[in-house]
Design an enzyme around this catalytic site. Structure first.
Site, mmCIF file in Angstrom:
data_model
loop_
_atom_site.group_PDB
_atom_site.id
_atom_site.type_symbol
_atom_site.label_atom_id
_atom_site.label_comp_id
_atom_site.label_asym_id
_atom_site.label_seq_id
_atom_site.Cartn_x
_atom_site.Cartn_y
_atom_site.Cartn_z
ATOM 1 N N GLY A 186 0.864 -0.800 -0.103
ATOM 2 C CA GLY A 186 0.268 -0.214 0.345
ATOM 3 C C GLY A 186 1.034 1.617 -0.152
ATOM 4 O O GLY A 186 0.419 2.394 -0.137
ATOM 5 N N LYS A 195 -1.510 -4.090 9.967
ATOM 6 C CA LYS A 195 -2.447 -5.707 9.876
ATOM 7 C C LYS A 195 -2.393 -5.331 11.533
ATOM 8 O O LYS A 195 -1.925 -4.756 12.330
ATOM 9 C CB LYS A 195 -2.497 -6.312 9.513
ATOM 10 C CG LYS A 195 -2.391 -6.683 7.566
ATOM 11 C CD LYS A 195 -1.896 -7.805 7.347
ATOM 12 C CE LYS A 195 -2.052 -7.873 5.845
ATOM 13 N NZ LYS A 195 -1.277 -9.243 5.383
ATOM 14 N N GLU A 217 -1.058 -8.656 -5.344
ATOM 15 C CA GLU A 217 0.322 -8.929 -5.159
ATOM 16 C C GLU A 217 0.813 -10.402 -4.525
ATOM 17 O O GLU A 217 -0.030 -11.296 -3.832
ATOM 18 C CB GLU A 217 0.656 -7.795 -4.514
ATOM 19 C CG GLU A 217 0.548 -7.100 -2.889
ATOM 20 C CD GLU A 217 1.563 -5.583 -2.299
ATOM 21 O OE1 GLU A 217 1.805 -5.332 -1.683
ATOM 22 O OE2 GLU A 217 0.733 -4.404 -3.107
ATOM 23 N N ARG A 255 7.653 -14.571 1.331
ATOM 24 C CA ARG A 255 8.013 -14.442 2.964
ATOM 25 C C ARG A 255 7.299 -15.367 3.264
ATOM 26 O O ARG A 255 6.330 -15.648 3.584
ATOM 27 C CB ARG A 255 8.194 -12.698 3.309
ATOM 28 C CG ARG A 255 7.176 -12.487 3.393
ATOM 29 C CD ARG A 255 7.214 -11.645 4.086
ATOM 30 N NE ARG A 255 6.129 -10.481 4.672
ATOM 31 C CZ ARG A 255 5.029 -9.851 4.027
ATOM 32 N NH1 ARG A 255 5.740 -9.378 2.459
ATOM 33 N NH2 ARG A 255 4.414 -8.861 3.953
HETATM 34 C C1 MV4 Z 1 -5.783 -1.214 -4.115
HETATM 35 C C2 MV4 Z 1 -7.970 -1.435 -3.145
HETATM 36 C C3 MV4 Z 1 -7.939 -0.721 -3.979
HETATM 37 N N1 MV4 Z 1 -8.379 -0.988 -5.564
HETATM 38 N N2 MV4 Z 1 -5.685 -1.585 -5.114
HETATM 39 C C4 MV4 Z 1 -2.613 -1.664 -0.883
HETATM 40 C C5 MV4 Z 1 -2.373 -2.562 0.219
HETATM 41 C C6 MV4 Z 1 -1.978 -3.527 -1.277
HETATM 42 N N3 MV4 Z 1 -1.385 -4.976 -1.765
HETATM 43 C C7 MV4 Z 1 -2.879 -3.100 -1.824
HETATM 44 N N4 MV4 Z 1 -3.658 -1.566 -1.220
HETATM 45 C C8 MV4 Z 1 -5.163 -1.584 -1.775
HETATM 46 N N5 MV4 Z 1 -4.887 -1.670 -3.006
HETATM 47 C C9 MV4 Z 1 -7.201 -1.406 -6.093
HETATM 48 N N6 MV4 Z 1 -6.902 -1.727 -7.204
HETATM 49 C C10 MV4 Z 1 -6.653 -0.709 -2.059
HETATM 50 C C11 MV4 Z 1 -5.770 -0.879 -1.230
HETATM 51 C C12 MV4 Z 1 -6.296 -0.992 0.000
HETATM 52 C C13 MV4 Z 1 -6.169 -1.961 1.201
HETATM 53 C C14 MV4 Z 1 -5.735 -3.026 0.829
HETATM 54 C C15 MV4 Z 1 -6.116 -3.828 1.056
HETATM 55 C C16 MV4 Z 1 -5.666 -3.702 3.140
HETATM 56 C C17 MV4 Z 1 -5.486 -2.521 3.285
HETATM 57 C C18 MV4 Z 1 -5.580 -1.630 2.277
HETATM 58 C C19 MV4 Z 1 -6.744 -0.241 3.111
HETATM 59 C C20 MV4 Z 1 -7.004 0.515 2.247
HETATM 60 C C21 MV4 Z 1 -6.347 0.422 1.273
#
Ligand code: MV4
Length: 464
Positions: free
Chosen positions: A167, A239, A290, A294
């Protein structure tokens, strides 16, 4: 049976202890690498051998490849466990390990590099038929390409750094004007944060769930999806609470999610323990985000519902042993929840708290596991993250797991530093949480409701 002679544990805190315990269970000697600040750590105390790798600053100890490699060599280790964080997803370390004849307990340098580039990871998953959110075909070089991609996928879109992850450095654009304004910001942020200004575009999902899949793959063609975890409860991409299985996940969706994860891991050429992260929308559609190459902080919830030991499995796989199991036995048994106890003040915008642990009483009883490096008298060093440990509970169902976690948190006594234990109890008492109505907006909204930390916004739009 393939066996290592000796393993260097190139990490600290609770995960150093977790890996040390796995080595004990496997009857493999281990050496704990520690910085000056961790001389009195529990992992060092419990290890039969430990080696100082440098000063407190992580850049001169836990993230110094020369320090880590020389520690492995002088202590006669033939394998290295990187834990999580620090150098765990550093392809150079994996590569140098191979060059000096030390087995890196993780995937190959090539796979780390490939999955570390988020645009490349998308390509691998797309070619494998793993569902993805619509997005740009690789990186966008300029505003023209960005606008064209955004037009095709539809607003809102998110601009992400290819070298990012977790993120960091995401920007949301809701129209052409915002995209025009955000693109250079995202690119220069990516350049300064990751020394790589490449970005790509993806359709933005509002308030999705974060559901990830644990995979285990050996060097003999066996790849398994061990189970999923819901990690939607996050604050600023940290988290707060994780659980397995994911609540309110329809069986058809779950089966399809686990099949997609196996397909993705195979397509990546993955070997070791790893995690594929997905976003899940309200309609039960999931999209690959993604891959984490690990062992993760939250791996114990999967261990508690499967009965597997993911760390010993990871070590045996790295030693070349075949890993095989009966897939029919991968149905999760009961429910597990983990909370991360951190030395932070939830009533003061989660400001870090440092000091000496005066009293420490760990919880216990049926269904309670504590993975923590704390002891009474331990000085929490200010140099590293604020994780004090994890309380993980198991129950026959989610309701029982919640009750046991509340019991465990109520029993826990930690004085000397402020902890998040009572904050976790507030979450457990929440009616939406009780119903399993979790999503990535939950914690920010919860903090608003509780009038705790009104700035506790974890929505993308800022760089961490
Ligand atoms: C996003 C999303 C909404 N749409 N991608 C944040 C961590 C990264 N692994 C991916 N993340 C996000 N990607 C799209 N296309 C929203 C998040 C996101 C989020 C994802 C997982 C857990 C918490 C989050 C908090 C804010 C935004």
């Amino acid at each position: 049976m393939a066996q290592f002679r000796k393993i260097l544990i190139a990490n600290r805190g609770e995960i150093a202890l977790r890996v040390l315990r796995a080595c004990r269970d496997l009857n493999i000697p281990a050496v704990v690498a520690y910085s000056d600040a961790d001389r009195d750590s529990l992992a060092v105390r419990l290890a039969s051998e430990a080696v100082c790798i440098g000063p407190a600053a992580a850049s001169r100890s836990y993230t110094s490849i020369p320090a880590i490699i020389s520690a492995a060599l002088v202590t006669g280790c033939d394998a290295l466990h990187p834990g999580y964080g620090f150098l765990a997803e550093n392809a150079y370390l994996a590569d140098i390990c191979q060059q000096v004849g030390v087995t890196f307990i993780g995937p190959s340098a090539e796979v780390i590099t490939k999955m570390g580039n988020k645009a490349e990871a998308r390509r691998v998953m797309r070619d494998a038929g793993v569902p993805l959110l619509p997005g740009s075909e690789g990186i966008v070089q300029n505003l023209g390409e960005a606008r064209q991609a955004a037009k095709r996928v539809g607003y809102p879109v998110v601009i992400k750094a290819v070298a990012g992850g977790g993120g960091r450095g995401m920007r949301v654009a809701r129209n052409d004007a915002e995209l025009t304004r955000m693109l250079p910001v995202a690119q220069s942020e990516a350049e300064s944060a990751f020394a790589n200004g490449d970005v790509y575009i993806e359709r933005y999902l509002d308030h999705p769930r974060h559901v990830e899949v644990q995979v285990l793959a050996d060097n003999h063609g066996h790849t398994y999806a061990i189970g999923e975890r819901d990690c939607s409860l996050q604050r600023r991409h940290q988290k707060i609470l994780e659980e397995a299985p994911a609540p309110n996940l329809n069986k058809k969706v779950r089966d399809s999610l686990l099949r997609a994860a196996v397909k993705g891991a195979k397509a990546a050429g993955y070997r070791s323990a790893g995690t594929l992260e997905f976003l899940l929308d309200r309609d039960g559609h999931f999209y690959f985000m993604e891959m984490n190459t690990r062992i993760q902080v939250e791996h114990p919830v999967t261990e508690l519902v499967t009965g597997l030991d993911l760390v010993t499995a990871q070590i045996k796989i790295a030693a070349g042993e075949p890993f095989q199991l009966d897939e029919r036995k991968l149905e999760p048994y009961g429910h597990a929840i983990e909370v991360r106890l951190t030395a932070e003040d939830a009533t003061n915008d989660f400001s870090p708290s440092v000091g000496t642990i005066e009293t420490y009483l760990a919880p216990g009883g049926p269904g309670v596991r504590v993975d923590s490096h704390l002891y009474a008298g331990y000085k929490v060093p200010p140099h590293y993250d604020s994780l004090l440990g994890k309380i993980i509970v198991w129950g026959r169902d989610r309701t029982e797991a919640i009750a046991r976690l509340d019991r465990a948190l109520a029993e826990t006594i930690i004085t000397g530093v402020t902890t998040t234990a009572s904050f976790h109890r507030l979450i457990l008492a929440d009616s939406a949480f009780a119903k399993g109505e979790v999503h990535t907006g939950f914690i920010p909204e919860f903090l608003e409701r509780q009038l705790l930390s009104p700035r506790g916004d974890s929505s993308p739009g800022t760089i961490d």
